[in-house]
Write a protein that holds these residues in place. Structure first.
Motif, mmCIF file in Angstrom:
data_model
loop_
_atom_site.group_PDB
_atom_site.id
_atom_site.type_symbol
_atom_site.label_atom_id
_atom_site.label_comp_id
_atom_site.label_asym_id
_atom_site.label_seq_id
_atom_site.Cartn_x
_atom_site.Cartn_y
_atom_site.Cartn_z
ATOM 1 N N PRO A 195 0.807 -1.227 0.000
ATOM 2 C CA PRO A 195 0.000 0.000 0.000
ATOM 3 C C PRO A 195 0.834 1.269 0.000
ATOM 4 C CG PRO A 195 0.005 -1.011 2.173
ATOM 5 C CD PRO A 195 0.656 -1.995 1.254
ATOM 6 N N GLY A 196 2.088 1.191 0.464
ATOM 7 C CA GLY A 196 2.931 2.382 0.521
ATOM 8 C C GLY A 196 3.734 2.649 -0.731
ATOM 9 N N LYS A 197 3.589 1.804 -1.738
ATOM 10 C CA LYS A 197 4.329 2.003 -2.982
ATOM 11 C C LYS A 197 3.808 3.244 -3.712
ATOM 12 C CE LYS A 197 5.505 -0.412 -7.297
ATOM 13 N NZ LYS A 197 5.414 -1.684 -8.063
ATOM 14 N N GLY A 198 4.666 3.903 -4.471
ATOM 15 C CA GLY A 198 4.267 5.100 -5.206
ATOM 16 C C GLY A 198 3.525 4.760 -6.483
ATOM 17 N N TRP A 199 2.310 4.259 -6.337
ATOM 18 C CA TRP A 199 1.521 3.850 -7.489
ATOM 19 C C TRP A 199 1.063 5.074 -8.297
ATOM 20 C CZ3 TRP A 199 1.432 -1.179 -8.558
ATOM 21 C CH2 TRP A 199 1.573 -2.096 -7.526
ATOM 22 N N ASN A 200 1.101 4.943 -9.623
ATOM 23 C CA ASN A 200 0.461 5.912 -10.523
ATOM 24 C C ASN A 200 -0.259 5.124 -11.607
ATOM 25 O OD1 ASN A 200 2.386 5.217 -12.589
ATOM 26 N ND2 ASN A 200 3.834 6.667 -11.665
ATOM 27 N N LEU A 201 -1.026 5.804 -12.428
ATOM 28 C CA LEU A 201 -1.851 5.091 -13.411
ATOM 29 C C LEU A 201 -1.004 4.243 -14.346
ATOM 30 C CD1 LEU A 201 -4.697 4.574 -14.467
ATOM 31 C CD2 LEU A 201 -4.430 6.576 -15.968
ATOM 32 N N GLN A 202 0.176 4.731 -14.709
ATOM 33 C CA GLN A 202 1.034 3.979 -15.618
ATOM 34 C C GLN A 202 1.499 2.674 -14.965
ATOM 35 O OE1 GLN A 202 1.798 4.424 -18.854
ATOM 36 N NE2 GLN A 202 2.956 2.494 -18.743
ATOM 37 N N SER A 203 1.967 2.746 -13.715
ATOM 38 C CA SER A 203 2.456 1.532 -13.049
ATOM 39 C C SER A 203 1.306 0.578 -12.733
ATOM 40 C CB SER A 203 3.209 1.892 -11.768
ATOM 41 O OG SER A 203 2.373 2.546 -10.832
ATOM 42 N N SER A 225 -15.101 1.976 -8.647
ATOM 43 C CA SER A 225 -14.442 3.236 -8.323
ATOM 44 C C SER A 225 -13.222 3.372 -9.215
ATOM 45 C CB SER A 225 -14.018 3.271 -6.846
ATOM 46 O OG SER A 225 -12.969 2.330 -6.606
ATOM 47 N N THR A 226 -12.587 4.523 -9.185
ATOM 48 C CA THR A 226 -11.331 4.677 -9.909
ATOM 49 C C THR A 226 -10.227 3.950 -9.146
ATOM 50 O OG1 THR A 226 -10.673 6.688 -8.739
ATOM 51 C CG2 THR A 226 -12.061 6.953 -10.715
ATOM 52 N N PRO A 227 -9.147 3.570 -9.813
ATOM 53 C CA PRO A 227 -8.045 2.922 -9.101
ATOM 54 C C PRO A 227 -7.484 3.797 -7.974
ATOM 55 C CG PRO A 227 -7.793 2.640 -11.470
ATOM 56 C CD PRO A 227 -8.920 3.594 -11.278
ATOM 57 N N ALA A 228 -7.357 5.101 -8.218
ATOM 58 C CA ALA A 228 -6.815 5.998 -7.199
ATOM 59 C C ALA A 228 -7.736 6.062 -5.985
ATOM 60 C CB ALA A 228 -6.608 7.398 -7.785
ATOM 61 N N ALA A 229 -9.044 6.101 -6.220
ATOM 62 C CA ALA A 229 -9.998 6.158 -5.107
ATOM 63 C C ALA A 229 -9.953 4.860 -4.300
ATOM 64 C CB ALA A 229 -11.401 6.417 -5.630
ATOM 65 N N TYR A 230 -9.846 3.723 -4.989
ATOM 66 C CA TYR A 230 -9.758 2.444 -4.274
ATOM 67 C C TYR A 230 -8.498 2.405 -3.416
ATOM 68 C CZ TYR A 230 -9.516 -2.508 -3.186
ATOM 69 O OH TYR A 230 -9.443 -3.689 -2.506
ATOM 70 N N LEU A 231 -7.367 2.818 -4.000
ATOM 71 C CA LEU A 231 -6.102 2.785 -3.270
ATOM 72 C C LEU A 231 -6.170 3.681 -2.033
ATOM 73 C CD1 LEU A 231 -3.159 1.958 -2.949
ATOM 74 C CD2 LEU A 231 -2.534 3.784 -4.563
ATOM 75 N N GLN A 232 -6.754 4.869 -2.186
ATOM 76 C CA GLN A 232 -6.864 5.749 -1.024
ATOM 77 C C GLN A 232 -7.747 5.129 0.051
ATOM 78 O OE1 GLN A 232 -6.984 10.049 -1.252
ATOM 79 N NE2 GLN A 232 -8.934 10.080 -0.123
ATOM 80 N N HIS A 233 -8.869 4.538 -0.352
ATOM 81 C CA HIS A 233 -9.763 3.923 0.623
ATOM 82 C C HIS A 233 -9.068 2.764 1.334
ATOM 83 C CE1 HIS A 233 -13.362 2.366 2.512
ATOM 84 N NE2 HIS A 233 -14.033 3.418 2.077
ATOM 85 N N TRP A 234 -8.292 1.973 0.596
ATOM 86 C CA TRP A 234 -7.554 0.864 1.198
ATOM 87 C C TRP A 234 -6.528 1.392 2.197
ATOM 88 C CZ3 TRP A 234 -7.495 -3.960 2.451
ATOM 89 C CH2 TRP A 234 -6.307 -4.635 2.689
ATOM 90 N N ARG A 235 -5.816 2.442 1.812
ATOM 91 C CA ARG A 235 -4.827 3.018 2.717
ATOM 92 C C ARG A 235 -5.488 3.564 3.987
ATOM 93 N NH1 ARG A 235 -1.217 6.210 -1.899
ATOM 94 N NH2 ARG A 235 0.318 4.536 -2.231
ATOM 95 N N ALA A 252 2.161 6.024 10.644
ATOM 96 C CA ALA A 252 1.200 5.433 9.713
ATOM 97 C C ALA A 252 1.316 6.073 8.335
ATOM 98 C CB ALA A 252 -0.217 5.589 10.255
ATOM 99 N N SER A 253 1.506 7.394 8.301
ATOM 100 C CA SER A 253 1.618 8.080 7.011
ATOM 101 C C SER A 253 2.839 7.591 6.242
ATOM 102 C CB SER A 253 1.682 9.594 7.225
ATOM 103 O OG SER A 253 2.884 9.965 7.889
ATOM 104 N N HIS A 254 3.945 7.386 6.935
ATOM 105 C CA HIS A 254 5.163 6.897 6.278
ATOM 106 C C HIS A 254 4.955 5.481 5.757
ATOM 107 C CE1 HIS A 254 9.426 6.312 5.474
ATOM 108 N NE2 HIS A 254 9.377 5.185 6.172
ATOM 109 N N ARG A 255 4.317 4.647 6.540
ATOM 110 C CA ARG A 255 4.113 3.245 6.163
ATOM 111 C C ARG A 255 3.170 3.121 4.974
ATOM 112 N NH1 ARG A 255 2.437 -1.503 10.500
ATOM 113 N NH2 ARG A 255 1.919 -3.121 8.973
ATOM 114 N N LEU A 256 2.210 4.023 4.862
ATOM 115 C CA LEU A 256 1.159 3.898 3.851
ATOM 116 C C LEU A 256 1.396 4.756 2.610
ATOM 117 C CD1 LEU A 256 -1.933 3.828 6.232
ATOM 118 C CD2 LEU A 256 -0.818 1.899 5.097
ATOM 119 N N GLY A 257 2.553 5.407 2.520
ATOM 120 C CA GLY A 257 2.911 6.099 1.296
ATOM 121 C C GLY A 257 2.471 7.537 1.208
ATOM 122 N N PHE A 258 2.080 8.141 2.312
ATOM 123 C CA PHE A 258 1.727 9.556 2.304
ATOM 124 C C PHE A 258 2.988 10.389 2.536
ATOM 125 C CE2 PHE A 258 -2.238 7.464 3.390
ATOM 126 C CZ PHE A 258 -3.155 8.137 2.572
ATOM 127 N N ALA A 259 3.015 11.570 1.952
ATOM 128 C CA ALA A 259 4.200 12.408 2.050
ATOM 129 C C ALA A 259 4.424 12.936 3.455
ATOM 130 C CB ALA A 259 4.107 13.584 1.073
#
Length: 284
Positions: A195-203, A225-235, A252-259
């Motif tokens: 969940p903390g990986k830097g996912w973007n639409l291309q990856s 839902s959109t992929p980004a919305a699903y990822l945020q909800h999962w995080r 938690a923010s560091h573990r889940l990929g938030f800046a």
């Protein structure tokens, strides 16, 4: 293709499901099962006939007659009752099913309110059911504990069967419908495992083996839902679990990929309507 990705382990390692045997044997007359937050029911009709009844609310049929060995799975709290004449001798094993995190458990949003599956249609359950019935036929040391663990296995096997037979299961749009799609299963499993990986639409699209446009459309169609919305909800769902267990917002923010902690707080408020601190205070 379906066997190349483990679609359930990461999900169930993060959010556990645990069953507890509470009945084995015949039912006589009328039996009621009340709805309790975070609690489901798994019933296995071994022999006999009966009618399952529900209150009139449109989510499930008011009456369901059963005439053969059948599995009934109520993942979400839903009051129900069994009616069977005393002489019919319907034979049941029943367990409560507790979902870690209660209403925030991802499976509660992904499963239909009720699954009614004749045992002859669900392949792969025979050995587990044989062991379960053998344990409940007579009292032995550790019987209740072992039977409860066999129910845990039964839940996992049932989820596996649902993913492999989405058309028969009538899975609603959502996470399980996405996991039933071989291509989307790759990216959903990626979200669940990293969940903390830097996912973007291309990856995301690359992981699914699709073009960006085809991936975005297919994801929306299956998951809702959109992929980004699903990822945020999962995080944010993971953040709830971490915060309950004492993890700081910063950690938690560091573990889940938030800046930053502020980024997690903004996403948390956007998703749930309250800040992490407000949410924790409401639980106290």
């Amino acid at each position: 293709m379906k066997g190349t990705v483990d679609r359930l382990s990461a999900l169930l390692e993060q959010f556990r499901v645990q069953a507890h045997l509470f009945h084995a044997g015949p039912l006589c007359g009328l039996s009621h099962f009340d709805a309790q937050p975070g609690r489901g029911f798994l019933h296995v009709l071994r022999r006999g006939e009966l009618v399952v009844t529900h209150a009139a609310h449109g989510e499930v049929p008011e009456r369901i007659p059963l005439h053969e060995p059948t599995l009934l799975f109520y993942p979400r709290p839903l009051a129900h009752a069994f009616e069977n004449p005393p002489l019919d001798g319907a034979d049941f094993v029943c367990a409560t099913v507790d979902f870690q995190g209660r209403g925030s458990h991802p499976l509660l949003r992904a499963l239909p309110p009720l699954l009614v599956l004749p045992l002859r249609e669900v392949d792969g359950l025979e050995q587990t059911l044989a062991l379960l019935f053998a344990e409940t036929d007579r009292v032995r040391c550790g019987q209740r504990l072992l039977a409860s663990r066999l129910f845990d296995v039964l839940v996992l096997q049932l989820l596996r069967w649902l993913l492999d037979h989405p058309e028969q299961a009538w899975l609603p749009v959502g996470m399980l419908a996405g996991l039933a799609d071989p291509r989307l299963a790759r990216i959903l499993t990626g979200f669940h495992e990293q969940p903390g990986k830097g996912w973007n639409l291309q990856s995301m699209a690359q992981t699914a083996g699709m073009s960006r446009s085809a991936f975005a459309a297919r994801f929306k169609q299956c998951v809702g839902s959109t992929p980004a919305a699903y990822l945020q909800h999962w995080r944010i769902t993971l953040a709830q679990s971490l915060l309950i267990n004492g993890t700081s917002i910063k950690a938690a923010s560091h573990r889940l990929g938030f800046a930053s902690a502020a980024g997690l707080s903004r996403a948390f408020t956007q998703t749930l309507g309250v800040s992490p601190r407000q949410w924790l205070q409401a639980l106290a």
